[in-house]
Design an enzyme around this catalytic site. Structure first.
Site, PDB file in Angstrom:
ATOM      1  N   GLU A 243       0.650  -1.152   0.109  1.00  0.00           N
ATOM      2  CA  GLU A 243       0.102   0.239   0.236  1.00  0.00           C
ATOM      3  C   GLU A 243       0.615   1.029  -0.379  1.00  0.00           C
ATOM      4  O   GLU A 243       0.672   1.879   0.520  1.00  0.00           O
ATOM      5  CB  GLU A 243      -1.131   0.042   1.274  1.00  0.00           C
TER       6      GLU A 243
ATOM      7  N   GLU B 141      -5.660  -8.177  -0.960  1.00  0.00           N
ATOM      8  CA  GLU B 141      -6.429  -7.844   0.094  1.00  0.00           C
ATOM      9  C   GLU B 141      -7.777  -7.880   0.181  1.00  0.00           C
ATOM     10  O   GLU B 141      -8.240  -6.633  -0.804  1.00  0.00           O
ATOM     11  CB  GLU B 141      -5.536  -6.830   0.757  1.00  0.00           C
TER      12      GLU B 141
END
Length: 446
Positions: free
Chosen positions: A157, A347
């Site tokens: 991320e 995810e």
């Protein structure tokens, strides 16, 4: 119809799962500095350091063919010039245990586990010295595991750098009297340089890289054109990273914006050439929610936890995250239209305060969330998107990013809470058998 080699599995981080805080030569990590004391800490995790084979057996039973984990930097370096062999030996056994069970390891090289001493001495990724140290560590990791690990994520991320809020997960604090946006842009640039150099090295060793970003779909709050511009701005914080992963350069909008605002980072001679080495083999995303954008207002922050604006057309979880399966389909289509690269969902999942009732965990709400997201993923594939994998976040309950056990994502319950470690017994939830069926049918039976 999903491809026969579609990846099904789960994803975790080291610091939220391993525990063993003072074992095997591990040193404190910057994620420890984010703990507020409101919940727990990352010292014990779910004791995966000692119990990973038990977890892997359950993943094998569910049918996993892929598992994403992170190398804990603070377990692999005990000073800026020395490596901790005991940490590498742990990952030797960890990776072998996955392969033995037919589960493909997908390794994340940075998931917020920088040793604290690099924050204290250099201010983390704000310093090019730390970039150099990290690149050398990653070369050592790749050298050791390139014949066992074939798919890599370099930064988790990475675009979280541009969200409003503290940057301790990247080991850095904005210097006094510095423009916070310039600081964020410097972190962005330095980590993209690190990404590009490591990406090049992985390719030299025959590996594949998934460039990763978290994507929070952002809708204009109204049909006012300024709200649409605000929505585009919110999306650009993911695109600036994805553009480097796909094209090897900053997009013109974000680069011009830095120039116009006077927030350009220090870009050294040769840096833009280095970014050209950053093109990855595929893209990967975390997707949990969407938000709405209103001109002049922040639509997303990460101060203490992700905060988003409520959409009147969508439900929200008990933790304030919008439930938006169609947003995943929109995201996949937008990214594939823009880049035409394979995409992996690495995810996705539903956090909830699961309760054991009569010895069972009936998590129908999680099944409903995952089912609807997988349905929308399949529709995106039908519409032409080359999506190649779905990894559920925290397939076994782990500590949340704020170090709490109350926000559980797993299909496997871990018997501990914030302050009482109990016996950490693993218990199958209802979603365990449901996800097993999904995998067995390659997504046909939901």
């Amino acid at each position: 119809m999903l491809k026969k080699d579609f990846l099904w599995g789960g994803a975790v981080t080291a610091h939220q799962s391993e525990g063993a805080y003072s074992e095997g030569g591990k040193v404190p990590a910057v994620c420890d500095l984010t703990v507020t004391g409101e919940f727990s800490d990352f010292k014990d995790g779910i004791d995966a350091y000692h119990r990973y084979e038990e977890d892997f057996n359950m993943f094998q039973e569910m049918g996993f063919n892929a598992y994403r984990f992170s190398f804990d930097w603070s377990r692999l370096m005990d000073s800026e010039t020395t490596y901790n062999e005991a940490g590498f030996v742990f990952y030797d056994h960890f990776i072998d245990a996955l392969i033995k069970r037919g589960i493909k390891p997908i390794a994340t090289l940075y998931h917020f586990e920088m040793p604290v001493f690099l924050h204290q001495k250099y201010n983390g990724f704000y310093s090019r010295k730390v970039v150099d140290i990290f690149v050398e560590l990653c070369k050592k990791i790749v050298d050791r595991y390139h014949e066992k690990v074939f798919q890599w994520i370099i930064f988790n991320e990475q675009n979280g750098i541009l969200q409003k809020g503290p940057k301790m997960f990247f080991g850095a604090v904005c210097p006094e009297n510095m423009n916070p946006q310039t600081f964020d842009n410097q972190l962005m640039h330095n980590t993209l340089i690190a990404h590009s150099l490591i990406n090049e090295y992985i390719h030299q060793k025959g590996g594949k890289v998934m460039g990763m970003a978290t994507v929070v779909q952002s809708y204009p709050e109204t049909c006012h054109p300024l709200d649409t511009l605000e929505s585009m701005k919110a999306q650009s914080e993911a695109y600036v990273f994805l553009d480097v992963f796909a094209r090897g350069h900053y997009n013109s909008y974000y680069y011009a914006n830095m120039q116009n605002e006077g927030t350009m980072p220090e870009i050294l001679d040769g840096d833009l050439e280095i970014l050209k080495k950053g093109i990855t083999d595929s893209l990967s995303i975390s997707y949990y929610m969407s938000t709405i954008s209103h001109y002049g207002e922040e639509s997303l922050t990460n101060i203490n936890d992700v905060v988003i604006k409520k959409n009147p057309y969508l439900e929200m979880s008990e933790f304030g995250w919008t439930i938006d399966p169609i947003g995943l389909r929109i995201t996949l289509r937008q990214l594939y239209d823009r880049y035409e690269m394979p995409i992996y969902i690495v995810e996705n999942g539903f956090g909830y305060d699961d309760q054991i009732i009569d010895g069972k965990i009936e998590d129908d709400y999680r099944i409903d969330y995952m089912k609807k997201h997988i349905e929308q993923m399949k529709l995106a594939v039908k519409e032409g998107v080359d999506c190649r994998g779905y990894l559920a976040w925290g397939p076994v309950d782990i500590l949340s990013s704020r170090a709490q056990m109350k926000k559980r994502y797993g299909m496997i319950y871990v018997n501990r809470d914030n302050h009482d470690l109990k016996d950490m017994k693993r218990i199958k939830k209802k979603s365990f058998d449901w996800f097993k069926q999904v995998i067995e049918s390659n997504g046909e039976i939901l």
